[in-house]
Design an enzyme around this catalytic site. Structure first.
Site, PDB file in Angstrom:
ATOM      1  CD  GLU A  40      -2.922   1.048   2.384  1.00  0.00           C
ATOM      2  OE1 GLU A  40      -2.948   0.050   3.115  1.00  0.00           O
ATOM      3  OE2 GLU A  40      -3.788   1.948   2.429  1.00  0.00           O
ATOM      4  CG  ASN A 186      -9.625  -1.459   1.472  1.00  0.00           C
ATOM      5  OD1 ASN A 186      -9.333  -2.619   1.756  1.00  0.00           O
ATOM      6  ND2 ASN A 186      -9.407  -0.450   2.306  1.00  0.00           N
ATOM      7  CD  GLU A 187     -10.517  -1.889   6.180  1.00  0.00           C
ATOM      8  OE1 GLU A 187     -10.456  -0.763   6.704  1.00  0.00           O
ATOM      9  OE2 GLU A 187      -9.914  -2.891   6.636  1.00  0.00           O
ATOM     10  CE1 TYR A 253      -3.837  -5.741   9.136  1.00  0.00           C
ATOM     11  CE2 TYR A 253      -6.112  -5.041   8.832  1.00  0.00           C
ATOM     12  CZ  TYR A 253      -4.805  -5.123   8.370  1.00  0.00           C
ATOM     13  OH  TYR A 253      -4.469  -4.601   7.144  1.00  0.00           O
ATOM     14  CD  GLU A 309      -6.324  -4.364   4.318  1.00  0.00           C
ATOM     15  OE1 GLU A 309      -6.243  -3.971   5.502  1.00  0.00           O
ATOM     16  OE2 GLU A 309      -6.698  -3.641   3.374  1.00  0.00           O
ATOM     17  CD  GLN A 358       0.075  -2.355   3.985  1.00  0.00           C
ATOM     18  OE1 GLN A 358       0.877  -1.649   3.427  1.00  0.00           O
ATOM     19  NE2 GLN A 358      -1.190  -1.978   4.200  1.00  0.00           N
TER      20      GLN A 358
HETATM   21  O1  AHR Z   1      -3.215  -2.221   6.382  1.00  0.00           O
HETATM   22  C1  AHR Z   1      -3.518  -0.973   6.918  1.00  0.00           C
HETATM   23  C2  AHR Z   1      -4.971  -0.592   6.751  1.00  0.00           C
HETATM   24  O2  AHR Z   1      -5.784  -1.462   7.475  1.00  0.00           O
HETATM   25  C3  AHR Z   1      -5.532  -0.683   5.360  1.00  0.00           C
HETATM   26  O3  AHR Z   1      -5.238   0.436   4.608  1.00  0.00           O
HETATM   27  C4  AHR Z   1      -6.999  -0.760   5.604  1.00  0.00           C
HETATM   28  O4  AHR Z   1      -7.685  -1.447   4.588  1.00  0.00           O
HETATM   29  C5  AHR Z   1      -7.094  -1.467   6.949  1.00  0.00           C
HETATM   30  O5  AHR Z   1      -7.928  -0.799   7.810  1.00  0.00           O
END
Ligand code: AHR
Length: 506
Positions: A40, A186-187, A253, A309, A358
């Site tokens: 990113e 995205n999101e 996450y 992600e 990432q």
């Molecule tokens: O990976 C960091 C961020 O986490 C990304 O930009 C977003 O999609 C998520 O909230």
């Protein structure tokens, strides 16, 4: 706390029997894309991490830093997602084409208000993918971009003829690229437009409809999916738009929480360690729940689930811009990677891609850079060791093991394994012992295979806080694993505390 302590002291001699069913029929393949990466425009991921520009003193080939390029080639990156993340929904691709000196500057509103010069754009990304032999996964702007803008981007990248193809040729690229994966937003429930699932499902259909297949290129259209435990989002998307999508994404996450401190990447207690791992393995249940919803609407499993992600998210390292999400990476992160990948291997009937966040210098990165210096993180080594599972056939590996209860009340196994058979028939078994203070004795048994040789690699360190630092000998790196004993159709070995082993069984 009491439960936690008990869990750690019960069952002093850990032993696990793993039944590897190498003759099981009808098992799914493990798509290479499960081992995917995410890049990113965030902090130093693209600029400095991958791209230094052709005039840089840092050794580069056409602007890409050579050390990172070589490390990524060795990793066999199957797919690379770009340009975001949250960045994607404010990215206007036309700003990133044409002569670099003419490209407009851009304030990265999501990530530390950094000023970017757009010198890394569509050509730079797609050429990178070609150099790496990796599939591009383009994340389209739905939040602040138009249907026309996305439609034209697809045309620019993939059409042989027409105005967009001519513009591309004028910018130096005559042949279209092959672009399979297209993320439509995205999101979209958050930074990508703050929409409800009902509203977004209609928006998705509009953007997806006009993203056409050109010149034999076949898009795989991915609708924006849920975060973590938002099962309603998955339900509504499947109800309203399943027939119009090839895939639905999910983000998960390993993060302590979104408010307040997320904890330090390098400094943590044993309780923090188990809290992190227990949160990480909860992804198994989260995947199962989303998959069950998808099964109800799509029993044939036509629509793929893409965990595009995932990874650890700690506080930024002190002294760095907190908006750049730069964190170090210890053996704890390696353990998160190993446990997660063992889980993902088991979900491939529905789960077709996963992209760790990432690839360089951001969150649970493979690679960290500091000016001209570069290092490989413990997580990199897990991905390299586990790359043997890419495109292999899943082999069931069943076991019963002790469990522990984390301080936060999550239950997790004290052992993890998965297995696969590659195209040449070779079996690979990946094993992890997350327990900090005890080795585990493992007995692998096979249906009928009588192994002749077992070789392997181990990743561990005397201290789980160990990490690789610039200018120092790597503290966490793989070594040959030699301690296996073969007897008939069984293999015995001992996994040291906090260790990850990948075996090749022939
Ligand atoms: O990976 C960091 C961020 O986490 C990304 O930009 C977003 O999609 C998520 O909230």
């Amino acid at each position: 706390m009491l439960v936690f302590a008990l869990a750690l002291t019960l069952g002093a001699t850990a032993q696990v029997k793993v039944k590897v069913s190498e003759t099981a029929q009808g098992q799914p393949g493990i798509p290479a894309e499960i081992y995917g990466q995410f890049s990113e425009h965030l902090g130093r991921c693209i600029y400095e991490g991958i791209w230094v520009g052709p005039d840089s003193d840092i050794p580069n080939v056409e602007g890409y830093r050579i050390d990172v390029l070589e490390a990524l080639k060795a990793l066999k990156v199957p797919v690379l997602r770009w340009p975001g993340g949250c960045f994607a929904d404010e990215y206007h691709w036309m700003d990133g084409i044409g002569p670099r000196e003419n490209r407009p500057k851009l304030v990265n509103n999501n990530w530390g208000s950094t000023l970017e010069d757009n010198s890394f754009g569509t050509h730079e990304f797609l050429n990178l993918c070609e150099m790496l032999g990796t599939q591009p996964y383009i994340s389209g702007n739905v939040g602040s971009g138009t249907v026309e803008e996305l439609a034209k981007w697809v045309e620019y990248m993939t059409a042989e003829n027409g105005t967009m193809a001519e513009l591309r040729a004028k910018n130096g690229r005559k042949e279209p690229w092959k672009v399979k994966y297209l993320g439509v937003g995205n999101e979209s429930w958050g930074c990508g437009g703050d929409m409800t699932p009902d509203y977004y499902s209609d928006v998705y259909k509009r953007y997806a409809l006009y993203s056409r297949n050109y010149s034999g290129n076949q898009l795989f259209k991915v609708a924006c999916g849920a975060s973590d435990y938002d099962y309603n989002w998955t339900r509504v998307m499947m109800k309203n738009a399943a027939s119009k999508m090839d895939g639905l994404s999910l983000h998960y996450y390993t993060c302590k929480g979104w408010v307040g401190s997320k904890g330090a990447a390098l400094h943590f207690t044993n309780e923090d360690y188990y809290n992190t791992l227990a949160k990480c393995v909860e992804v198994d249940e989260v995947l199962r729940n989303h998959e069950a919803i998808m099964d109800a609407y799509d029993p044939q499993r036509r629509v793929a689930l893409l965990l595009d992600e995932w990874g650890t998210w700690f506080d930024s390292e002190p002294g760095f811009n907190p908006g750049h999400l730069y964190q170090q990476n210890t053996l704890r992160d390696a353990m998160v990677a190993a446990l997660s990948l063992n889980i993902f291997n088991k979900h491939t009937a529905r789960l077709k891609m996963a992209n760790i966040a990432q690839v360089v210098n951001v969150l649970q990165a493979m690679i960290l850079t500091k000016g001209p210096q570069m290092l490989l993180t413990p997580t990199y080594h897990v991905f390299r060791m586990y790359s043997v599972h890419q495109n292999a056939t899943y082999v069931p590996a069943e076991y019963d093991c002790e469990r522990l209860v984390s301080e936060e009340g999550r239950i997790m196994d004290k052992f993890s394994a998965s297995a696969s058979r590659d195209a040449s028939g070779v079996l690979h078994v990946s094993l992890a012992n997350p327990v900090l203070d005890k080795p585990v004795t493992v007995e692998l048994s096979f249906d009928s295979l009588k192994p002749k040789t077992v070789t392997g690699e181990i990743l561990t360190a005397p201290d789980v806080h160990a990490y690789n630092d610039f200018g120092k000998e790597p503290a966490v790196k793989p070594a040959a694993f030699t301690g296996t004993k073969i007897s008939g159709n069984k293999v015995k070995l001992t996994l040291p505390a906090a260790s990850i082993v990948v075996l090749e069984v022939k």
